[in-house]
Design an enzyme around this catalytic site. Structure first.
Site, PDB file in Angstrom:
ATOM      1  N   CYS A   2      35.519  40.577  55.805  1.00 49.19           N
ATOM      2  CA  CYS A   2      34.774  40.388  57.051  1.00 49.19           C
ATOM      3  C   CYS A   2      35.728  40.158  58.231  1.00 49.19           C
ATOM      4  O   CYS A   2      36.869  39.744  58.048  1.00 49.19           O
ATOM      5  CB  CYS A   2      33.868  39.176  56.929  1.00 49.19           C
ATOM      6  SG  CYS A   2      32.790  39.263  55.505  1.00 49.19           S
ATOM      7  N   ARG A  27      39.697  46.773  58.152  1.00 51.87           N
ATOM      8  CA  ARG A  27      39.555  45.799  57.065  1.00 51.87           C
ATOM      9  C   ARG A  27      38.365  46.122  56.156  1.00 51.87           C
ATOM     10  O   ARG A  27      38.209  45.513  55.115  1.00 51.87           O
ATOM     11  CB  ARG A  27      39.367  44.382  57.648  1.00 51.87           C
ATOM     12  CG  ARG A  27      40.552  43.922  58.462  1.00 51.87           C
ATOM     13  CD  ARG A  27      40.311  42.540  59.020  1.00 51.87           C
ATOM     14  NE  ARG A  27      40.353  41.537  57.968  1.00 51.87           N
ATOM     15  CZ  ARG A  27      41.451  40.999  57.475  1.00 51.87           C
ATOM     16  NH1 ARG A  27      42.622  41.387  57.937  1.00 51.87           N
ATOM     17  NH2 ARG A  27      41.390  40.105  56.529  1.00 51.87           N
ATOM     18  N   TRP A  75      31.532  42.368  55.071  1.00 52.63           N
ATOM     19  CA  TRP A  75      31.757  43.029  53.795  1.00 52.63           C
ATOM     20  C   TRP A  75      30.938  42.213  52.804  1.00 52.63           C
ATOM     21  O   TRP A  75      31.267  41.056  52.529  1.00 52.63           O
ATOM     22  CB  TRP A  75      33.263  42.993  53.477  1.00 52.63           C
ATOM     23  CG  TRP A  75      33.645  43.506  52.130  1.00 52.63           C
ATOM     24  CD1 TRP A  75      33.570  42.847  50.941  1.00 52.63           C
ATOM     25  CD2 TRP A  75      34.208  44.783  51.819  1.00 52.63           C
ATOM     26  NE1 TRP A  75      34.035  43.640  49.928  1.00 52.63           N
ATOM     27  CE2 TRP A  75      34.438  44.836  50.428  1.00 52.63           C
ATOM     28  CE3 TRP A  75      34.533  45.908  52.594  1.00 52.63           C
ATOM     29  CZ2 TRP A  75      34.983  45.944  49.784  1.00 52.63           C
ATOM     30  CZ3 TRP A  75      35.089  47.002  51.948  1.00 52.63           C
ATOM     31  CH2 TRP A  75      35.305  47.015  50.566  1.00 52.63           C
ATOM     32  N   ASN A  99      33.435  33.887  58.194  1.00 51.41           N
ATOM     33  CA  ASN A  99      34.193  34.568  57.130  1.00 51.41           C
ATOM     34  C   ASN A  99      34.478  33.547  56.044  1.00 51.41           C
ATOM     35  O   ASN A  99      34.713  32.377  56.343  1.00 51.41           O
ATOM     36  CB  ASN A  99      35.556  35.069  57.641  1.00 51.41           C
ATOM     37  CG  ASN A  99      35.415  36.310  58.474  1.00 51.41           C
ATOM     38  OD1 ASN A  99      34.333  36.874  58.584  1.00 51.41           O
ATOM     39  ND2 ASN A  99      36.517  36.737  59.068  1.00 51.41           N
ATOM     40  N   GLY A 100      34.550  34.008  54.798  1.00 54.36           N
ATOM     41  CA  GLY A 100      34.831  33.085  53.690  1.00 54.36           C
ATOM     42  C   GLY A 100      33.575  32.895  52.863  1.00 54.36           C
ATOM     43  O   GLY A 100      32.620  33.674  52.958  1.00 54.36           O
ATOM     44  N   GLU A 480      49.785  49.197  33.222  1.00 57.93           N
ATOM     45  CA  GLU A 480      49.552  49.103  34.665  1.00 57.93           C
ATOM     46  C   GLU A 480      50.887  49.089  35.428  1.00 57.93           C
ATOM     47  O   GLU A 480      51.011  49.729  36.480  1.00 57.93           O
ATOM     48  CB  GLU A 480      48.724  47.837  34.977  1.00 57.93           C
ATOM     49  CG  GLU A 480      48.469  47.536  36.434  1.00 57.93           C
ATOM     50  CD  GLU A 480      47.755  48.641  37.204  1.00 57.93           C
ATOM     51  OE1 GLU A 480      47.292  49.609  36.597  1.00 57.93           O
ATOM     52  OE2 GLU A 480      47.713  48.532  38.442  1.00 57.93           O
ATOM     53  N   LYS A 484      51.903  51.836  38.195  1.00 54.79           N
ATOM     54  CA  LYS A 484      52.292  51.471  39.554  1.00 54.79           C
ATOM     55  C   LYS A 484      53.602  52.160  39.913  1.00 54.79           C
ATOM     56  O   LYS A 484      53.736  52.749  40.971  1.00 54.79           O
ATOM     57  CB  LYS A 484      52.492  49.956  39.723  1.00 54.79           C
ATOM     58  CG  LYS A 484      51.302  49.076  39.863  1.00 54.79           C
ATOM     59  CD  LYS A 484      50.459  49.241  41.089  1.00 54.79           C
ATOM     60  CE  LYS A 484      49.514  50.392  41.013  1.00 54.79           C
ATOM     61  NZ  LYS A 484      48.293  50.310  40.290  1.00 54.79           N
ATOM     62  N   GLU A 487      53.251  56.096  40.213  1.00 54.27           N
ATOM     63  CA  GLU A 487      52.445  56.524  41.365  1.00 54.27           C
ATOM     64  C   GLU A 487      53.239  56.549  42.658  1.00 54.27           C
ATOM     65  O   GLU A 487      53.084  57.463  43.462  1.00 54.27           O
ATOM     66  CB  GLU A 487      51.308  55.513  41.602  1.00 54.27           C
ATOM     67  CG  GLU A 487      50.072  55.710  40.789  1.00 54.27           C
ATOM     68  CD  GLU A 487      48.983  54.740  41.212  1.00 54.27           C
ATOM     69  OE1 GLU A 487      47.934  55.201  41.655  1.00 54.27           O
ATOM     70  OE2 GLU A 487      49.188  53.508  41.086  1.00 54.27           O
ATOM     71  N   HIS A 503      57.854  53.523  16.056  1.00 50.10           N
ATOM     72  CA  HIS A 503      57.074  54.654  15.549  1.00 50.10           C
ATOM     73  C   HIS A 503      57.334  55.921  16.360  1.00 50.10           C
ATOM     74  O   HIS A 503      56.535  56.851  16.341  1.00 50.10           O
ATOM     75  CB  HIS A 503      55.579  54.307  15.560  1.00 50.10           C
ATOM     76  CG  HIS A 503      55.267  53.124  14.693  1.00 50.10           C
ATOM     77  ND1 HIS A 503      55.363  53.169  13.312  1.00 50.10           N
ATOM     78  CD2 HIS A 503      54.944  51.839  14.999  1.00 50.10           C
ATOM     79  CE1 HIS A 503      55.063  51.975  12.816  1.00 50.10           C
ATOM     80  NE2 HIS A 503      54.826  51.145  13.827  1.00 50.10           N
ATOM     81  N   LYS A 599      42.712  57.850  47.442  1.00 50.32           N
ATOM     82  CA  LYS A 599      42.247  56.491  47.133  1.00 50.32           C
ATOM     83  C   LYS A 599      40.992  56.523  46.281  1.00 50.32           C
ATOM     84  O   LYS A 599      40.843  55.749  45.347  1.00 50.32           O
ATOM     85  CB  LYS A 599      41.997  55.720  48.437  1.00 50.32           C
ATOM     86  CG  LYS A 599      41.583  54.275  48.225  1.00 50.32           C
ATOM     87  CD  LYS A 599      42.703  53.435  47.645  1.00 50.32           C
ATOM     88  CE  LYS A 599      42.268  52.070  47.202  1.00 50.32           C
ATOM     89  NZ  LYS A 599      43.192  51.453  46.244  1.00 50.32           N
TER      90      LYS A 599
HETATM   91  O1  M6R Z   1      37.966  53.176  42.367  1.00 46.96           O
HETATM   92  P1  M6R Z   1      38.317  53.143  40.900  1.00 46.96           P
HETATM   93  O2  M6R Z   1      38.752  51.810  40.428  1.00 46.96           O
HETATM   94  O3  M6R Z   1      37.205  53.704  40.050  1.00 46.96           O
HETATM   95  O4  M6R Z   1      39.542  54.130  40.765  1.00 46.96           O
HETATM   96  C1  M6R Z   1      40.080  54.449  39.520  1.00 46.96           C
HETATM   97  C2  M6R Z   1      41.434  55.081  39.669  1.00 46.96           C
HETATM   98  O5  M6R Z   1      41.354  56.283  40.378  1.00 46.96           O
HETATM   99  C3  M6R Z   1      42.431  54.150  40.367  1.00 46.96           C
HETATM  100  O6  M6R Z   1      42.537  52.925  39.712  1.00 46.96           O
HETATM  101  C4  M6R Z   1      43.834  54.806  40.412  1.00 46.96           C
HETATM  102  O7  M6R Z   1      44.357  54.888  39.132  1.00 46.96           O
HETATM  103  C5  M6R Z   1      44.746  54.020  41.358  1.00 46.96           C
HETATM  104  N1  M6R Z   1      45.508  54.926  42.138  1.00 46.96           N
HETATM  105  C6  M6R Z   1      45.678  53.126  40.647  1.00 46.96           C
HETATM  106  O8  M6R Z   1      46.608  52.531  41.460  1.00 46.96           O
END
Ligand code: M6R
Length: 604
Positions: A2, A27, A75, A99-100, A480, A484, A487, A503, A599
């Site tokens: 928000c 935001r 939001w 906000n909050g 993960e 990261k 990507e 293995h 995104k």
């Molecule tokens: O919006 P979502 O969480 O469904 O998105 C899933 C993936 O596309 C998302 O997590 C993607 O792997 C990101 N780029 C990870 O950093």
């Protein structure tokens, strides 16, 4: 998340407020509103969706001369994104923006309802304005009533309140959510929840501290600290660039979002943690009736958080739990039985593959739940039940704070279910709740650590690949961490369970293979250690993350001593996020918009 703006002065109040809200659009929000007090009457406009809807509604409003006004972009957290739930919220003769999260709003609402107060919205915010007016009825001094109101609120807030009983005044307070006051030479005063709306308007700004509150009039700023002592305002200079102001001094949105994790995790927990139980008011307990299995389905980072949750669910709630990658699940002709609760996880709520699996589950008659960051998204509209993660808008394509809030929800949900199913003792749940409360501190970025990772990153720019390894929940964290890194750095990285090395993958071990080893003290430390020693013996370059020193490591990143492995998880998560980001920055990549990625993946 928000946003708040406020204005007191003689310029065009509508333009100042709407321009300010526009600057806060980055935001994220799903509704907006303004309220202007002029000549003893209020003009109020609210709209769902984009700001242009609000501008359209307020088209014929043409204020002139002195006015006070407040505005807000919302939001949704408590209650859907509707006009009734949009701020500002009305009492009888006052308006508030906030906000909050007001943690004790339900108790306050109950008390106020018993006194005959009628609530129009489902929000926590509305209690503030009614409480203020009740207090004013008995105290008859608006500032004293405002002070008393603050003392009755628990939770986090930045508040602006305007009332007909003091028509040339804005009351303000800050506790846990940002709030800034801006001034200029013309006796105008501005408020905003971040710098950007103030740039170009205010000359000097006061960054309020937690616990501070007070009021402004055209010719005064009265500021008090949490002990109710008067404070002399400290003025600072404003940043000049709006883009850099949006990033709040960080180099990238991803960096800002990593640093925000403390705050958004605290928001995610607010109102959901009690002393010895977890409460999800948004869940009807009947959701779990007749359920013998939980199946999670997601993509990317959300899949990793779901995978971590399978360990927590089986361990705590003793319920059979499985996880599926959505793009695989939708074509595997899966067997779906109605004693399965189908849970989709998504930051955006729009990922095409995940959405499709939700539709499949609904068609098969399964009960469905979505863990999501965006209210009113396609998944939220479709699922039987929703838990919102409250991470606020995530701009960096590489997900960080969304993952952190998802895992927080899963830990809480596993304890909630354990309580419902009586699979953990109350002592155990109470102890874990105490650990849960430490998550925000465990993800706070420590300057020394960040500096160290910056320096370390230069040693990891080459090589033929990275292995991220861990056991138990640290395996999904390893996945993960690897995601990261690949990507945003475009370096090859894979996550593995530590025990899988022998293995096959260990064949790649040599000094140019970098192993990032997650070695938590409280989860299978000795087992992981011997796996890492095997890699070290084959000359892989080892970067170990642990609170226990490890002499076979080429690089060692120490974390704090914690008493629960999930706290080690969260601290290591921050290390992995920062390390990936620093490597990507050194490689000269656009961290926020990595090549080939979007995104929100709304296509198959
Ligand atoms: O919006 P979502 O969480 O469904 O998105 C899933 C993936 O596309 C998302 O997590 C993607 O792997 C990101 N780029 C990870 O950093």
């Amino acid at each position: 998340m928000c946003g708040i703006v406020g204005y007191i002065g003689s310029n065009n109040v509508k333009e100042v407020l709407l321009d300010g809200l526009k600057e806060l659009e980055y935001r994220g929000y799903d509704s907006a509103g303004i309220s202007v007090l002029q000549d003893e009457s209020f003009s109020v406009y609210k709209a769902v969706g984009k700001l242009k809807n609000l501008q359209h509604k307020a088209e014929d409003f043409k204020p002139e001369g002195f006015a006070v006004g407040i505005g807000h972009t919302r939001w949704a957290t408590h209650g859907k994104p509707t006009e009734l739930n949009a701020h500002p919220h009305l009492g009888e003769y006052s308006y508030v923006v906030h906000n909050g999260i007001i943690e004790n709003y339900q108790e306050l609402k109950k008390e106020l309802t018993a006194k005959g107060v009628k609530f129009l919205s489902q929000t926590d915010t509305e209690v503030i304005v009614h409480l203020f007016e009740q207090n004013l009825n008995s105290i008859e001094d608006a500032f004293e009533a405002f002070k008393l109101t603050l003392s009755q609120l628990q939770g986090a807030y930045a508040i602006l309140l305007v009332t007909k009983s003091e028509p040339d005044t804005i009351f303000f307070a800050k506790e846990g959510s940002p709030m800034i006051i801006g001034t200029d030479a013309l006796e105008q005063k501005f408020f905003a929840s971040s710098d950007t709306p103030l740039i170009g308007h205010a000359k000097d700004v006061i960054y309020l501290h937690d616990g501070e509150f007070g009021f402004v009039t055209p010719d005064a700023i009265a500021l008090f600290d949490s002990c109710h002592e008067a404070v002399r305002p400290q003025f600072s200079a404003l940043p000049e660039s709006k883009l850099s102001a949006q990033k709040e001094g960080f180099r990238f949105f991803m960096e800002k979002e990593i640093y925000e994790q403390t705050e958004v995790i605290a928001d995610t927990m607010l109102g959901r943690i009690q002393d010895n139980a977890i409460a999800f008011d948004e869940l009807d307990p009947s959701l779990f009736e007749g359920i013998n299995e939980v199946k999670f389905c997601a993509c990317g980072t959300s899949y990793h958080s779901a995978l971590a949750s399978t360990y927590l669910f089986e361990r705590h709630a003793k319920i059979r739990t499985s996880v599926e990658i959505a793009s695989e699940f939708r074509y595997k002709e899966p067997l779906m039985t109605t004693d399965t609760l189908f849970v989709v996880i998504s930051q955006s709520g729009e990922t095409a593959d995940t959405l499709e699996t939700l539709k499949m589950a609904k068609e098969a008659g399964l009960k469905t739940l979505v863990i999501c960051n965006v209210d009113n998204s396609s998944m939220v509209r479709l699922a039987d039940a929703t838990i919102l993660t409250r991470a606020g808008i995530e701009k960096g394509v590489a997900s960080t704070k969304a993952f952190a809030t998802q895992v927080t929800i899963f830990w809480m949900l596993s304890l909630y279910l354990a309580g419902e199913r009586k699979t953990l003792s109350t002592e155990n749940i109470t102890k874990q709740i105490a650990s849960l409360r430490e998550i925000p501190a465990s993800v706070a970025v420590n300057d020394d650590l960040h500096e160290r990772l910056k320096r370390l990153s230069k040693r990891y720019l080459h090589g033929h690949g990275f292995f991220f390894i861990g056991r138990d929940v640290f395996y999904p964290l390893a996945l993960e961490g690897a995601l990261k890194l690949k990507e945003i750095s475009y370096l090859h990285a894979e996550g593995y369970p530590s025990g899988e090395m022998k293995h096959g993958p260990i064949a790649l071990a040599d000094p140019e293979l970098f192993t990032i080893a997650l070695m938590p003290q409280h989860m299978l430390y000795d087992k992981t250690k011997s796996n890492v020693e095997e890699l070290s013996a084959r000359d892989s370059t080892i970067c170990a993350i642990s609170n226990l020193t490890f002499d076979k490591a080429d690089d060692f990143i120490p974390i704090a001593d914690r008493d629960h492995y999930m706290l080690e998880f969260f601290e290591m998560m921050v290390v992995l996020q920062l390390l990936s980001m620093e490597i990507a920055i050194r490689l000269g990549n656009d961290v926020d918009m990595p090549r080939n990625l979007a995104k929100s993946v709304t296509v198959e």
